[in-house]
Design a protein around this motif. Structure first.
Motif, PDB file in Angstrom:
ATOM      1  N   ASP A  43       0.812  -1.218  -0.031  1.00  0.00           N
ATOM      2  CA  ASP A  43      -0.025   0.067   0.110  1.00  0.00           C
ATOM      3  C   ASP A  43       1.016   1.456   0.039  1.00  0.00           C
ATOM      4  O   ASP A  43       2.071   1.262   0.594  1.00  0.00           O
ATOM      5  N   ASN A  96      -5.620  -4.047  -7.011  1.00  0.00           N
ATOM      6  CA  ASN A  96      -6.779  -3.600  -6.228  1.00  0.00           C
ATOM      7  C   ASN A  96      -6.419  -2.171  -5.929  1.00  0.00           C
ATOM      8  O   ASN A  96      -7.359  -1.251  -6.082  1.00  0.00           O
ATOM      9  N   TYR A 165     -12.961   8.485 -13.957  1.00  0.00           N
ATOM     10  CA  TYR A 165     -13.069   7.284 -13.320  1.00  0.00           C
ATOM     11  C   TYR A 165     -13.447   6.083 -14.194  1.00  0.00           C
ATOM     12  O   TYR A 165     -12.734   5.063 -14.459  1.00  0.00           O
ATOM     13  N   THR A 202     -16.944   1.617   1.221  1.00  0.00           N
ATOM     14  CA  THR A 202     -15.490   1.767   1.898  1.00  0.00           C
ATOM     15  C   THR A 202     -15.185   3.405   1.852  1.00  0.00           C
ATOM     16  O   THR A 202     -16.235   4.092   1.342  1.00  0.00           O
TER      17      THR A 202
HETATM   18  N1  LIG Z   1     -15.762   0.825  -3.181  1.00  0.00           N
HETATM   19  C1  LIG Z   1     -16.248   0.767  -4.235  1.00  0.00           C
HETATM   20  O1  LIG Z   1     -17.379   1.247  -4.257  1.00  0.00           O
HETATM   21  C2  LIG Z   1     -15.516   0.221  -5.600  1.00  0.00           C
HETATM   22  C3  LIG Z   1     -16.394  -0.098  -6.377  1.00  0.00           C
HETATM   23  C4  LIG Z   1     -15.759  -0.210  -7.826  1.00  0.00           C
HETATM   24  C5  LIG Z   1     -14.449  -0.745  -7.591  1.00  0.00           C
HETATM   25  N2  LIG Z   1     -13.741  -0.297  -6.882  1.00  0.00           N
HETATM   26  C6  LIG Z   1     -12.188  -0.382  -6.956  1.00  0.00           C
HETATM   27  O2  LIG Z   1     -11.684  -1.313  -6.009  1.00  0.00           O
HETATM   28  C7  LIG Z   1     -10.580  -0.829  -5.437  1.00  0.00           C
HETATM   29  C8  LIG Z   1     -10.224  -0.686  -4.103  1.00  0.00           C
HETATM   30  O3  LIG Z   1     -11.160   0.182  -3.738  1.00  0.00           O
HETATM   31  P1  LIG Z   1     -11.544   0.600  -2.112  1.00  0.00           P
HETATM   32  O4  LIG Z   1     -13.069   0.921  -2.015  1.00  0.00           O
HETATM   33  O5  LIG Z   1     -11.153  -0.429  -1.050  1.00  0.00           O
HETATM   34  O6  LIG Z   1     -10.660   2.008  -1.821  1.00  0.00           O
HETATM   35  P2  LIG Z   1     -10.077   2.502  -0.513  1.00  0.00           P
HETATM   36  O7  LIG Z   1      -9.908   4.019  -0.840  1.00  0.00           O
HETATM   37  O8  LIG Z   1     -10.822   2.164   0.488  1.00  0.00           O
HETATM   38  O9  LIG Z   1      -8.725   1.698  -0.702  1.00  0.00           O
HETATM   39  C9  LIG Z   1      -7.871   1.759  -1.720  1.00  0.00           C
HETATM   40  C10 LIG Z   1      -6.257   1.631  -1.093  1.00  0.00           C
HETATM   41  O10 LIG Z   1      -5.482   2.030  -2.447  1.00  0.00           O
HETATM   42  C11 LIG Z   1      -4.372   2.597  -1.539  1.00  0.00           C
HETATM   43  N3  LIG Z   1      -3.531   3.562  -2.641  1.00  0.00           N
HETATM   44  C12 LIG Z   1      -3.917   4.437  -3.136  1.00  0.00           C
HETATM   45  N4  LIG Z   1      -3.275   5.133  -4.110  1.00  0.00           N
HETATM   46  C13 LIG Z   1      -2.226   4.085  -4.116  1.00  0.00           C
HETATM   47  C14 LIG Z   1      -1.095   4.111  -4.897  1.00  0.00           C
HETATM   48  N5  LIG Z   1      -0.663   4.717  -5.950  1.00  0.00           N
HETATM   49  N6  LIG Z   1      -0.320   2.830  -4.892  1.00  0.00           N
HETATM   50  C15 LIG Z   1      -0.483   2.013  -3.910  1.00  0.00           C
HETATM   51  N7  LIG Z   1      -1.591   2.146  -2.986  1.00  0.00           N
HETATM   52  C16 LIG Z   1      -2.440   2.883  -3.226  1.00  0.00           C
HETATM   53  C17 LIG Z   1      -4.993   3.474  -0.448  1.00  0.00           C
HETATM   54  O11 LIG Z   1      -3.862   3.977   0.288  1.00  0.00           O
HETATM   55  C18 LIG Z   1      -5.927   2.483   0.259  1.00  0.00           C
HETATM   56  O12 LIG Z   1      -5.339   1.921   0.981  1.00  0.00           O
HETATM   57  C19 LIG Z   1     -10.126   0.424  -6.590  1.00  0.00           C
HETATM   58  O13 LIG Z   1      -9.358   0.070  -7.348  1.00  0.00           O
HETATM   59  C20 LIG Z   1     -11.294   0.695  -6.745  1.00  0.00           C
HETATM   60  O14 LIG Z   1     -11.457   1.804  -8.057  1.00  0.00           O
HETATM   61  C21 LIG Z   1     -14.242  -0.168  -5.431  1.00  0.00           C
END
Ligand SMILES: NC(=O)c1ccc[n+]([C@@H]2O[C@H](COP(=O)([O-])OP(=O)(O)OC[C@H]3O[C@@H](n4cnc5c(N)ncnc54)[C@H](O)[C@@H]3O)[C@@H](O)[C@H]2O)c1
Length: 271
Positions: A43, A96, A165, A202
């Motif tokens: 992370d 992720n 996005y 989240t």
């Molecule tokens: N939560 C949703 O509704 C949702 C829906 C569809 C897709 N997603 C996708 O799922 C994935 C995870 O989403 P989430 O909801 O857990 O988000 P989140 O913001 O809760 O967690 C994302 C994590 O990624 C880390 N991160 C950010 N930039 C980074 C980088 N440059 N290098 C390494 N780590 C980095 C952050 O520190 C964080 O711990 C993402 O790709 C998001 O686009 C989420």
């Protein structure tokens, strides 16, 4: 029955989960560990990754945390080399890590647009590139593997306020298919699939809802929430719903699933 259990077991497998300190990544890392994998959790914020490692240790699993910026190629080389050194291989990569910025096209800054493409698209490209180099025959791990790329329903349908996005997540969808067909053609034994969740509350998911208010698409938080909820015929999903799908794609149960897009949205995009 044992045979069924073995198909879904990750015993003996090594996984790397990027963004593993956040909502979906943390839940996924814990689930893979519970299924028997040893997990490298990376992370941008190492203290978050460490918290996930502690959760896994409490459950009796094996995990290690590393700081990792997915946009940095040198970081990728180091994280993958460390994973192979620490755990003796690499079988599963979950790309992720991702960010989301809510903005109207007419008001989006070029800097924010580029940052989203850099983390969400370039980050996934670098992960596929460096994981495949070690997973393919003759690589430092060398046993093939499976790559799971976190796209979104926003990679399948357009959504207001999420232009940058949607652009990034649509790219992840086709990048996954291109890698899947290339690696199969080359006989690498590496499967690549994408996952497409709808909103899960989240940090990132909650920001999407509140962002609707800040860009003027909803008058207040309650109506933004009602609008986003109305898009989900079965209500909001939970991180566990995503983690279970990753487990399937990570395991031998999905050994013939390649280049597919697994939609997790309670029917939201089925209209
Ligand atoms: N939560 C949703 O509704 C949702 C829906 C569809 C897709 N997603 C996708 O799922 C994935 C995870 O989403 P989430 O909801 O857990 O988000 P989140 O913001 O809760 O967690 C994302 C994590 O990624 C880390 N991160 C950010 N930039 C980074 C980088 N440059 N290098 C390494 N780590 C980095 C952050 O520190 C964080 O711990 C993402 O790709 C998001 O686009 C989420």
């Amino acid at each position: 029955m044992n045979d069924l259990y073995e198909r879904f077991s990750l015993s003996g497998k090594v996984a790397l989960v990027t963004g593993g300190g956040g909502g979906l990544g943390a839940e996924t890392a814990v689930t893979l560990a519970r299924a028997g994998a040893r997990v490298m959790i990376s992370d941008l914020l190492p203290e978050l990754a460490e918290a996930t490692v502690l959760d896994i240790h409490r459950l009796g699993g094996e995990a290690v945390a590393l700081r990792h910026d997915v946009t940095c190629e040198a970081d990728w080389q180091q994280v993958i080399a460390s994973t192979v050194d620490t755990f003796g291989g690499l079988d599963i990569l979950v790309n992720n890590a991702g960010i989301e910025k809510v903005a109207l096209f007419t008001e989006s800054s070029l800097e924010e647009f580029r940052q989203m493409q850099d983390i969400n698209v370039t980050g996934v490209f670098l992960g596929i590139k460096h994981a495949a180099r070690v997973m393919r025959p003759g690589g430092a791990a060398g046993k093939g593997g499976t790559v799971i790329n976190m796209s979104s329903v926003a990679g399948l349908v357009g959504l207001p306020g999420l232009g940058g996005y949607c652009t990034s997540k649509g790219a992840v969808r086709l990048m996954s298919k291109a890698a899947a067909i290339e690696f199969a053609t080359l006989g690498y034994g590496i499967r690549v699939n994408s996952i497409h969740p709808a909103i899960i509350k989240t940090q990132l998911g909650a920001n999407v809802v509140s962002g609707m208010v800040s860009i003027g698409l909803a008058p207040d938080q309650a109506s933004a929430d009602a609008f986003v909820q109305s898009l989900h015929p079965m209500g909001y999903g939970q991180p566990q719903d995503v983690a279970s799908a990753v487990l399937f794609l990570a395991s031998n149960a999905s050994r013939w699933t390649n280049g597919s897009e697994l939609v997790l949205d309670g029917g939201a995009s089925a209209r």
